[in-house]
Motif scaffolding. Structure first.
Motif: not given
Length: 1009
Positions: A279-297
């Motif tokens: 979702l972020y990669n397609t709809s928001f990354r182009p304008t917001q330029g952020g990064q997304v991950s998951i916190a693994l313990s």
């Protein structure tokens, strides 16, 4: 005092070629799944001592320094402004389980049981204190702040619909304030607090349709906050959410399902995470330029033995916990092979799902700490191996296992007891340890770590442990209405570390070049010398005949003996080899203790062991012949009868004033018999005050003073020697140097440990004021008083200040563990986990020596000082003797700093110990099968002695004048002058006889002609 050589700092060593290549951007080999198993072999051998302690270096430019919190732990305001209920609201309002899980399992010893029904209803009240929280961030100087959004606060029912405007406004205010401070937010969408309505309606994460609701919630957050957020975490610790939320039921929502349900929930969490990333990669990354991950313990695990089987089990353990989620995301979209082969109920991804999940992380977000380690890790997932908390090795494993990803440590830290307030030394030390391991992973192992998050920012509700522990850098008084944030020691430490960007090299932690004065005493210390009175074969007075024709043996002739000659010291077979070993070391002084019980078995001169006395006299005289100054201690406490003659030990030992008089008479005997050869006396050596009674200390001081006065008045004039006492003086450092209470505690321990005996002798003639006042305040009136005459007797009874030093300890005022707390001095002793330690767990802290020397100078003035004993134990099986080499190198260098930089009147250094025979594991000579072999540490110490320190280019041309050296081999002839004369007469007679025989034989031949 001789002129000091100018100090010079050596240049730092160059990076190894491999690290230099990596630093310059060299290509790295591609890593494959399973390569992480190389980690255990890589770290199998202990590191070299210089690599095991602190690494003085900084983090890369642009490194992320962060702190973090979770919404339910800190926000409070559980019913404010339209917030909906979360599963944790429901879970904590239930009655506690029969096992007391919510009451705080595995609490530190002495921690009081927390109240029933601990909840996060108010917690740290962050919801109502945005400015308070952000001011704390400003104080710390962090670059990033990780926090989570409460799903139920922005969407009270959890699903799409009208959002809660007040909830959105709270997070906007927080983000705006962060922007003003220049702090980057790292925002977690889901940190365990699912809206209760979604749990009730769908069964929570057990239902795969929840991913759609999660997508809607994420889209809302991206739209409202995405312009200010560049780092997003979708889910925190999916292992804990799945396993303990839906399999064991230990955490919210408390579903005690099966393992199969736990695997299903994890399956759904992975798909939900992937959906948010796309979702972020397609709809928001182009304008917001952020990064997304998951916190693994994850935890870390060590093999019980370095066998292939144990290593495979360790690999499997990490795959079952971390790899369960990391391999699908970072490698191929599917579970680890070990899980596929061992878990029949593991769900199966379709090929399209694998493609959908693979690569759905822009960085590796790692959580490592007590939430999982040692608490929530399922014991079965250890596979009978040994859990550990080595962050560095885990980082190395991730680097190899997942093809060198960028790693952002998004949660790390430790905890202290819930009763601990601002003096959280334990947490600060662990924080230092973890950050140091991160630095080594970056600089030594070339792991690409981009940021570190200390957890947590402030004290809060600690999940299954309620308020029984604290993890915050800031202290929160949960009972006060204001809930002020007060920085703890860990916060002040972290603040300084961020400011310095790590542990930069400085003049204090780098070696110094320079030399000691030419008359510096280089010595070696032995606890005692083995009194071996075996005589050489040449002292036998009997006559023997050689039976050539029958037995071929010597036969003693009864009744015939030669005239007994005067005994000589070289007749003792054991002395010369020992002195040869000392000469080989190039020492100028040798320190050993006499055996009082051996010399005077009855404690008085009614029975004197003249043989042992003669042996000691010979040792001293032979040392002098070899140009080695004997430094002799009259008494050193040992375990057996405290080193006292048995009758004295049986009648109260030093508690009995009679022992004081007995010691004086014993000293008189030693001065009289040994004084002509001994010019350097120690009355008492290494007195341990920790278990000493006040009366014992009182009598020891009087005994020392009487012996000193005796020597000063009766023997100094003729013998020209010097005499003092040798103190045990390990350094005591405040664990939290930011707080006065710890500084006062450290000073108090120093006064009780060192000042107790030092102040009467080197100072006022009476006990330390700190000691007397402390005891009087606590109604302890057992410390005796000296009369004015006794004060005059004791004060000034020294010619120099001698001290033994081995290590440094930390003291903390907080009563974290009752079993380790000293109620008497109201301090708790501890050690820094980043310090190098010996096999005997003695901390190697070279700078402690310099500090104790400066403390002595500050307290007692510019006195001539001798470090009379300094050494460390090492593994007897360790061929290289690396630890002791490192220890001597660095402790002597700190002594040099004290001499050159601090102006300490340091006159000598004595390494401990001479050999393993008398001090197993401490010797510079190895002893086995009646043979002594030099260790590498002996050769290294000899090199330091030969160089008179650590000369640099500016001091290489400076040489000490050579002293006249007596021919030590000539001592054989000095003691056998009469024998040599007899041999000379025989030789002369032999020459005359040969001459006469030659003359007459020649004359006879002429007569025949």
């Amino acid at each position: 005092m001789p002129a000091r050589s100018p100090p010079r700092r050596p240049r730092p060593p160059l990076l190894p070629p491999l690290l230099l290549l990596l630093a310059l951007g060299g290509c790295r080999l591609r890593a494959e799944p399973g390569d992480g198993a190389q980690t255990w072999a890589r770290f199998e051998l202990p590191p070299a001592p210089e690599a095991a302690g602190l690494l003085y270096d900084t983090f890369p430019d642009g490194f992320f320094w962060a702190v973090g919190t979770a919404a339910y732990q800190t926000e409070g305001g559980w019913r404010q402004h339209g917030k909906g209920a979360s599963i944790w609201d429901t879970f904590t309002h239930r009655p506690p389980t029969p096992t007391g899980e919510l009451l705080g399992a595995d609490l530190p010893s002495g921690t009081p049981t927390p109240p029933l029904l601990a909840t996060g209803d108010v917690a740290s009240d962050s919801y109502n204190n945005v400015f308070r929280d952000t001011e704390g961030l400003r104080e710390l100087g962090v670059t990033h702040y990780r926090f989570s959004i409460s799903w139920a606060r922005v969407l009270p029912n959890g699903s799409a619909g009208a959002p809660n405007r007040e909830g959105l406004r709270y997070y906007r205010r927080l983000l705006e304030r962060l922007r003003e401070l220049g702090v980057q937010p790292v925002v977690t969408l889901y940190h365990w607090d699912l809206p209760q309505s979604l749990q009730d309606t769908y069964g929570g994460w057990a239902n795969h349709t929840l991913a759609d609701h999660f997508r809607d919630y994420a889209a809302l957050c991206f739209r409202h906050f995405g312009s200010q957020v560049k780092y997003w975490i979708t889910i925190d610790n999916p292992y804990v959410v799945a396993w303990h939320g839906y399999a064991t039921g230990r955490l919210a929502p408390g579903v005690q399902g099966s393992a199969q349900l736990g695997y299903l929930v994890a399956h759904n969490l992975l798909l939900a995470h992937a959906k948010i990333w796309h979702l972020y990669n397609t709809s928001f990354r182009p304008t917001q330029g952020g990064q997304v991950s998951i916190a693994l313990s994850s935890h870390w695990i060590n093999p019980r033995s370095m066998t292939n089987h144990s290593i495979k089990e360790c690999q499997k353990s990490l795959e079952f916990v971390l790899g369960w989620f990391a391999k699908p995301i970072f490698i191929d979209g599917d579970y680890p092979e070990s899980m596929r082969n061992n878990v029949s109920s593991l769900p199966v991804f379709t090929e399209s799902e694998k493609k959908f999940i693979k690569g759905t992380a822009d960085f590796f977000a790692l959580s490592f700490g007590p939430t999982l380690s040692y608490q929530l890790l399922d014991p079965l997932m250890k596979f009978n191996q040994l859990e550990s908390f080595s962050l560095r090795q885990l980082l190395s494993w991730i680097d190899l296992e997942y093809n060198h990803p960028q790693i952002f440590i998004v949660e790390n830290g430790w905890y202290v007891s819930g009763t601990t307030k601002r003096d959280d030394a334990r947490n600060m030390i662990y924080l230092k340890k973890f950050i140091m391991e991160t630095l080594k992973a970056i600089r030594v192992d070339a792991v690409d770590v981009i940021g570190y998050t200390a957890w947590s920012f402030m004290d809060g509700f600690e999940w299954h442990r309620g308020y029984s522990i604290r993890r915050g850098l800031f202290y929160v008084d949960f009972l006060s209405p204001e809930k002020r944030l007060l920085p703890k020691s860990s916060a002040l430490f972290y603040q300084q570390l961020i400011e310095k960007n790590g542990f930069p090299p400085s003049s204090e932690n780098q070696p110094l070049e320079g030399t000691f004065p030419c008359d510096f005493a280089w010595g070696i210390t032995d606890n005692y010398i083995q009194v071996d009175t075996s005589l050489s074969q040449f002292t036998d007075p009997n006559i023997y005949l050689w039976d050539l024709h029958h037995s071929g043996r010597l036969i003693k002739v009864d009744g015939l003996v030669t005239k007994r000659r005067k005994p000589h010291c070289v007749d003792f077979a054991a002395i010369r080899p020992q002195i040869s070993l000392l000469q080989n070391m190039h020492v100028t002084h040798f320190h050993f203790s006499l055996d009082w019980a051996l010399l005077l078995p009855l404690g008085n001169q009614s029975q004197v062991n003249h043989t042992a006395l003669h042996y000691y006299r010979c040792v001293a005289s032979e040392l002098v012949r070899a140009n080695i100054t004997p430094v002799v201690a009259l008494w050193r406490p040992v375990a057996w009868h405290q080193g006292l003659p048995k009758p004295l030990a049986k009648h109260g030992a030093w508690e009995n004033p009679h022992t004081v008089l007995a010691f004086t008479e014993y000293a008189r005997l030693c001065f009289k018999e040994l004084g002509p050869h001994v010019k350097f006396w120690i009355t008492m050596s290494e007195l341990q005050t920790q278990n000493m009674t006040y009366r014992t200390g009182h009598n020891l001081l009087k005994a020392h003073a009487l012996a000193w006065r005796l020597y000063d008045e009766k023997f100094r004039g003729s013998q020209k020697g010097k005499i003092s006492i040798a103190l045990q003086a390990d350094w005591v450092e405040p664990a939290c140097p930011f707080f006065t209470t710890d500084k006062e505690g450290a000073e108090r321990v120093l006064e009780f440990d060192i000042g107790w005996l030092a102040e009467p002798i080197f100072g006022s003639g009476d006990y330390p004021r700190v000691m007397r006042d402390w005891l009087n305040q606590r109604k302890h009136f057992l410390l005796p008083y000296f009369t004015e005459d006794e004060k005059e007797l004791i004060r000034g009874s020294f010619d120099f200040l001698a001290l033994s030093h081995y290590t440094t300890i930390l003291v903390d005022r907080e009563k974290e563990y009752a079993i380790k707390y000293n109620d008497y001095l109201e301090v708790q002793q501890m050690t820094d986990t980043t310090w190098l330690k010996s096999p005997g767990q003695v901390a190697v802290v070279p700078w402690g020596l310099r500090k104790v020397l400066n403390w002595m100078k500050l307290k007692y003035g510019d006195l001539p000082m001798y470090i009379i004993s300094n050494g460390i134990d090492d593994d007897l099986q360790e061929d290289q003797d690396k630890l002791r080499v490192y220890y001597i190198q660095n402790y002597v260098n700190e002594a040099l700093k004290a001499y050159i930089l601090d102006g300490i009147n340091l006159c000598g250094y004595f390494a401990y110990s001479f050999n393993d025979r008398t001090a197993p594991k401490y010797g510079l000579y190895h002893y086995a099968a009646n043979q002594f072999e030099p260790k590498p540490s002996m050769n290294h110490y000899r090199k330091i002695i030969d160089n008179n320190g650590f000369p640099g280019p500016e001091t290489l041309g400076r040489f000490c004048p050579e002293e006249f050296t007596l021919c030590t081999e000539c001592s054989f002839f000095h003691t056998r002058k009469s024998l040599l004369a007899f041999i000379a007469i025989l030789f002369f007679a032999f020459i005359i006889s040969l001459s006469l025989m030659f003359y007459y034989s020649k004359k006879v031949r002429r007569s025949y002609k």
